[in-house]
Design a protein around this motif. Sequence first.
Motif, PDB file in Angstrom:
ATOM      1  N   ARG A  72       0.819  -1.214   0.000  1.00 27.77           N
ATOM      2  CA  ARG A  72       0.000   0.000   0.000  1.00 27.77           C
ATOM      3  C   ARG A  72       0.850   1.259   0.000  1.00 27.77           C
ATOM      4  NH1 ARG A  72      -5.223   0.358   0.612  1.00 27.77           N
ATOM      5  NH2 ARG A  72      -4.663   2.118  -0.675  1.00 27.77           N
ATOM      6  N   HIS A  73       1.963   1.209   0.725  1.00 31.04           N
ATOM      7  CA  HIS A  73       2.876   2.352   0.744  1.00 31.04           C
ATOM      8  C   HIS A  73       3.378   2.665  -0.655  1.00 31.04           C
ATOM      9  CE1 HIS A  73       6.224   4.974   1.837  1.00 31.04           C
ATOM     10  NE2 HIS A  73       7.024   4.175   1.139  1.00 31.04           N
ATOM     11  N   VAL A  74       3.786   1.645  -1.391  1.00 30.42           N
ATOM     12  CA  VAL A  74       4.283   1.853  -2.756  1.00 30.42           C
ATOM     13  C   VAL A  74       3.171   2.397  -3.638  1.00 30.42           C
ATOM     14  CG1 VAL A  74       5.204   0.686  -4.792  1.00 30.42           C
ATOM     15  CG2 VAL A  74       6.114   0.134  -2.531  1.00 30.42           C
ATOM     16  N   GLU A  75       1.946   1.905  -3.476  1.00 29.71           N
ATOM     17  CA  GLU A  75       0.815   2.397  -4.268  1.00 29.71           C
ATOM     18  C   GLU A  75       0.561   3.879  -4.020  1.00 29.71           C
ATOM     19  OE1 GLU A  75      -2.518   0.036  -3.236  1.00 29.71           O
ATOM     20  OE2 GLU A  75      -1.815  -1.771  -4.262  1.00 29.71           O
ATOM     21  N   MET A  76       0.787   4.323  -2.792  1.00 34.09           N
ATOM     22  CA  MET A  76       0.495   5.708  -2.432  1.00 34.09           C
ATOM     23  C   MET A  76       1.618   6.675  -2.752  1.00 34.09           C
ATOM     24  SD  MET A  76      -1.707   5.534   1.123  1.00 34.09           S
ATOM     25  CE  MET A  76      -0.714   4.338   2.002  1.00 34.09           C
ATOM     26  N   LEU A  77       2.761   6.189  -3.180  1.00 35.69           N
ATOM     27  CA  LEU A  77       3.875   7.090  -3.486  1.00 35.69           C
ATOM     28  C   LEU A  77       3.533   8.012  -4.646  1.00 35.69           C
ATOM     29  CD1 LEU A  77       7.017   4.758  -3.264  1.00 35.69           C
ATOM     30  CD2 LEU A  77       6.351   6.561  -1.671  1.00 35.69           C
ATOM     31  N   SER A  78       3.955   9.258  -4.525  1.00 35.99           N
ATOM     32  CA  SER A  78       3.813  10.196  -5.637  1.00 35.99           C
ATOM     33  C   SER A  78       4.791   9.801  -6.742  1.00 35.99           C
ATOM     34  CB  SER A  78       4.124  11.620  -5.170  1.00 35.99           C
ATOM     35  OG  SER A  78       3.243  12.013  -4.150  1.00 35.99           O
ATOM     36  N   PRO A  79       4.454  10.128  -7.979  1.00 36.20           N
ATOM     37  CA  PRO A  79       5.403   9.817  -9.070  1.00 36.20           C
ATOM     38  C   PRO A  79       6.750  10.468  -8.802  1.00 36.20           C
ATOM     39  CG  PRO A  79       3.264  10.480  -9.944  1.00 36.20           C
ATOM     40  CD  PRO A  79       3.209  10.743  -8.472  1.00 36.20           C
ATOM     41  N   ALA A  80       7.809   9.694  -8.952  1.00 32.07           N
ATOM     42  CA  ALA A  80       9.148  10.213  -8.659  1.00 32.07           C
ATOM     43  C   ALA A  80       9.550  11.261  -9.692  1.00 32.07           C
ATOM     44  CB  ALA A  80      10.161   9.073  -8.642  1.00 32.07           C
ATOM     45  N   SER A  81      10.178  12.330  -9.229  1.00 33.36           N
ATOM     46  CA  SER A  81      10.691  13.341 -10.148  1.00 33.36           C
ATOM     47  C   SER A  81      11.906  12.785 -10.875  1.00 33.36           C
ATOM     48  CB  SER A  81      11.070  14.607  -9.381  1.00 33.36           C
ATOM     49  OG  SER A  81      11.963  14.299  -8.336  1.00 33.36           O
ATOM     50  N   ARG A  82      12.033  13.142 -12.121  1.00 29.73           N
ATOM     51  CA  ARG A  82      13.120  12.598 -12.937  1.00 29.73           C
ATOM     52  C   ARG A  82      14.451  13.238 -12.569  1.00 29.73           C
ATOM     53  NH1 ARG A  82      11.500  11.970 -19.170  1.00 29.73           N
ATOM     54  NH2 ARG A  82      13.361  10.652 -19.000  1.00 29.73           N
ATOM     55  N   ARG A  83      15.449  12.410 -12.371  1.00 28.67           N
ATOM     56  CA  ARG A  83      16.781  12.886 -12.026  1.00 28.67           C
ATOM     57  C   ARG A  83      17.538  13.275 -13.287  1.00 28.67           C
ATOM     58  NH1 ARG A  83      21.807  10.636 -11.832  1.00 28.67           N
ATOM     59  NH2 ARG A  83      20.971   8.585 -12.451  1.00 28.67           N
ATOM     60  N   LYS A  84      18.199  14.410 -13.238  1.00 28.47           N
ATOM     61  CA  LYS A  84      19.032  14.818 -14.358  1.00 28.47           C
ATOM     62  C   LYS A  84      20.310  14.001 -14.375  1.00 28.47           C
ATOM     63  CE  LYS A  84      17.429  19.630 -14.505  1.00 28.47           C
ATOM     64  NZ  LYS A  84      17.841  21.057 -14.400  1.00 28.47           N
ATOM     65  N   ARG A  85      20.722  13.662 -15.565  1.00 29.34           N
ATOM     66  CA  ARG A  85      21.957  12.887 -15.710  1.00 29.34           C
ATOM     67  C   ARG A  85      23.129  13.673 -15.120  1.00 29.34           C
ATOM     68  NH1 ARG A  85      23.240  11.579 -21.500  1.00 29.34           N
ATOM     69  NH2 ARG A  85      24.799  10.248 -20.500  1.00 29.34           N
ATOM     70  N   GLY A  86      23.948  12.952 -14.385  1.00 28.42           N
ATOM     71  CA  GLY A  86      25.120  13.585 -13.790  1.00 28.42           C
ATOM     72  C   GLY A  86      24.874  14.146 -12.404  1.00 28.42           C
ATOM     73  N   GLU A  87      23.604  14.247 -11.986  1.00 26.64           N
ATOM     74  CA  GLU A  87      23.291  14.737 -10.650  1.00 26.64           C
ATOM     75  C   GLU A  87      23.072  13.540  -9.723  1.00 26.64           C
ATOM     76  OE1 GLU A  87      20.035  17.426 -10.596  1.00 26.64           O
ATOM     77  OE2 GLU A  87      21.107  19.022 -11.659  1.00 26.64           O
ATOM     78  N   ILE A  88      23.809  13.498  -8.656  1.00 31.08           N
ATOM     79  CA  ILE A  88      23.729  12.389  -7.706  1.00 31.08           C
ATOM     80  C   ILE A  88      22.962  12.864  -6.464  1.00 31.08           C
ATOM     81  CG2 ILE A  88      25.016  10.734  -6.303  1.00 31.08           C
ATOM     82  CD1 ILE A  88      25.299  10.372  -9.336  1.00 31.08           C
ATOM     83  N   GLU A  89      21.922  12.120  -6.116  1.00 33.21           N
ATOM     84  CA  GLU A  89      21.183  12.416  -4.891  1.00 33.21           C
ATOM     85  C   GLU A  89      21.957  11.806  -3.729  1.00 33.21           C
ATOM     86  OE1 GLU A  89      17.173  11.069  -5.295  1.00 33.21           O
ATOM     87  OE2 GLU A  89      16.941  11.985  -7.273  1.00 33.21           O
ATOM     88  N   THR A  90      22.562  12.658  -2.946  1.00 28.71           N
ATOM     89  CA  THR A  90      23.496  12.204  -1.912  1.00 28.71           C
ATOM     90  C   THR A  90      22.831  11.271  -0.914  1.00 28.71           C
ATOM     91  OG1 THR A  90      24.641  14.315  -2.121  1.00 28.71           O
ATOM     92  CG2 THR A  90      25.149  12.985  -0.178  1.00 28.71           C
ATOM     93  N   ASP A  91      21.646  11.627  -0.448  1.00 26.33           N
ATOM     94  CA  ASP A  91      20.988  10.810   0.581  1.00 26.33           C
ATOM     95  C   ASP A  91      20.638   9.429   0.044  1.00 26.33           C
ATOM     96  OD1 ASP A  91      21.049  12.873   2.503  1.00 26.33           O
ATOM     97  OD2 ASP A  91      19.309  13.814   1.571  1.00 26.33           O
TER      98      ASP A  91
END
Length: 730
Positions: free
Chosen positions: A657-676
């Motif tokens: 259910r948690h996965v069903e309720m997730l908002s659509p993920a924002s697209r990551r730009k190439r070369g940008e690393i999400e540190t967390d």
Amino acid sequence: MALSLDTVGPDSKNATAGRSEPSMPPENRLEMPTQSLWRWSASQERKPIVRRPRWPTYLARLFVFGGALVLTGYGTYEMYQVVSVSRTTVLQWLLVALFTVNFSWIALAFTSAVLGFLALLTQPRTPPALPQALASRTAIVMPVYNEQTARTFAAIEAIYESVEATGLGAHFDYFILSDTTDPEAWIAEERAFLDLRRRLGSRARFYYRHREKNHHRKAGNIADFVTRWGGHYEHMLVLDADSLMTGECIVRLAAAMEADPDAGIIQSLPLIINRNTLFARLQQFAARVTGPVIAMGLSVWMGRDGNYWGHNAIIRTRAFAEQAGLPDLKGKPPLGGHILSHDFVEAALMRRAGWDVYMLPSLEGSYEESPPSLIDLSARDRRWCQGNLQHMRVIGTRGLKLPTRQHFATGIMSYLASPFWLFQLIVGIALVLQTTYIRPEYFARDFRLYPIWPRFDPERALALFALTMGILLAPKIFGMLLVLLRGKERRASGGAIRVVLSTLIEMVLSALLAPILMLIQSGSVFQILLGRDTGWQPQRRDDGSIPFKDIVRRHRWHTVLGALSGISAFMIATSLFLWMSPTILGLLLAIPLSWLSGQLGAGLALKRLGLLRTPEEHVPPPIAVRANELQRRNASFGFDEQDGLLALYCDPELRERHVEMLSPASRRKRGEIETDRALAEAKLADAETVEEVLGWLKPKERMAILKDPALLTRLVGLRAAASLEARAAE
């Protein structure tokens, strides 16, 4: 290995039942264009459908503003007479100017309170009949941000039950709109929502949405709802996380909106309830006794050019979408960026477009809570101060109505008044120093026959002080008189003697707290003007004291300043010491007063004596009683205390259910690393057991896993530690 959810909460398996039911309805989008503050044409303003006479409102404004102008003129004249016994110096002129600014502020509040008092004396007290039918649909929305689910979900369920009891519940849907950034609070919200759904069924029409990023905070949260789902609803009723509203109040607001095609926002007057600490009970009593007088005065002279306080109000959804899209202010915070005090600006833009905004101050059944201590109030006040000072950049917006600009000016002055008061005290001290220690100039360059020596008229000064205090305290006295005149309220408040004693206690304690708040607000103003951003911290809502060392740290300089002021004033002149004694005493007692303000025992002691008692405290509203019952029940579930990731690990249905309720993920730009996310992924790869990785993860890394189904899958793939397996086997 999937472990039993019994390890993380009672009856939690059943909380995930009904997983086929979507957490939100299908989208029905509305466009919400960003409004320009500087481009506007009168042709864009809609014409009213119903023509209403405006002369009563104009007469009320003449009384309030004309009366305040006359009072200010008289006070300024008397102040000039006080300082002009001899030749007037620059410091004396500065004192007159500061006095005029401060006096005009309290004079306006006084004349508005007089109007409110007279209106409350003459208006009928019988509420309108409850409507038998409604034609439109209303969304009841509760934005939440890192709140305890036991409290918020109890409130929304109690509101639902009360609305259902009116027989008109089919016209209302309920939305919990989460901007939560705490990972444990997020999963607690989802579990509480699923549990609510399980118990009430789909017919209850409860929905939940969590935003991936809390862009533009509460204003952005509401805007996201309006643009995505607002097309389903003619109206939305906006709550706060501490709001309670009875079904009758909500239905009457919806009926009022349906009956008035020109209404854009209709604001109710929330009363404070459920408070027990000394400071909170002071606020609760003042809001109940003085609040209606002030609110009625505002309502009468504002008319249909009113304001919006951000909650416990009903809004025409399409009009809000068309006109209330807020722009960002140029520059960086604190005075730039997104607008913190968004409610004033939203009301201003809707009024500019021709929609009426007004208050129904006599409508009963609207409640809220308040901060439990002085320090909690100052933390919230710091954010409000920044938001109101931002309005200095909004007050000149093209096309605004004159009363709207006055609302902005009032909000700005509510915080600038503290530095003006501080400056007035400093100038007063400087004048006494000048009189006491600086020799007069006997032979001036213009060959005057008398020396230049600042002097004062003590009798006029005493009379002016009495007038100022009378104007300042009048709204409190008006409120007390109204309670004494109304037998039912008087008896419910403990009787006439207790009402008078309670009013005196509130006056004395408010007077002692006033100089502390003056310094706190002055500090906030100076910090903001110097460029320090406040951020946005969740509000502490529960009763409870703050550690004494934190109180000492927060108020030590207030105490030192009080001691230095007292010693200096006494050495300069006894009269100066006596004049400043209320301010000096308040500052000297800053630490014990702040400590006492958050004490539950002090508030409950007065409660047992029947002091600071309100009618709602004597006979609590049924909805408040029910909300407290539901809160105790919700707390027993333990959702707020349990590890969110562990709950997802242990319950596959909850995870699904948690996965069903997730908002659509924002697209990551190439070369940008999400540190967390990268750190979370690395820790997951390095861990051997789920217990091990749960000990390693930081809050932002936990959020990264909760937002990413792939990382969740990797978490589930870890084995359980022996200690966790033992807990599961018990």
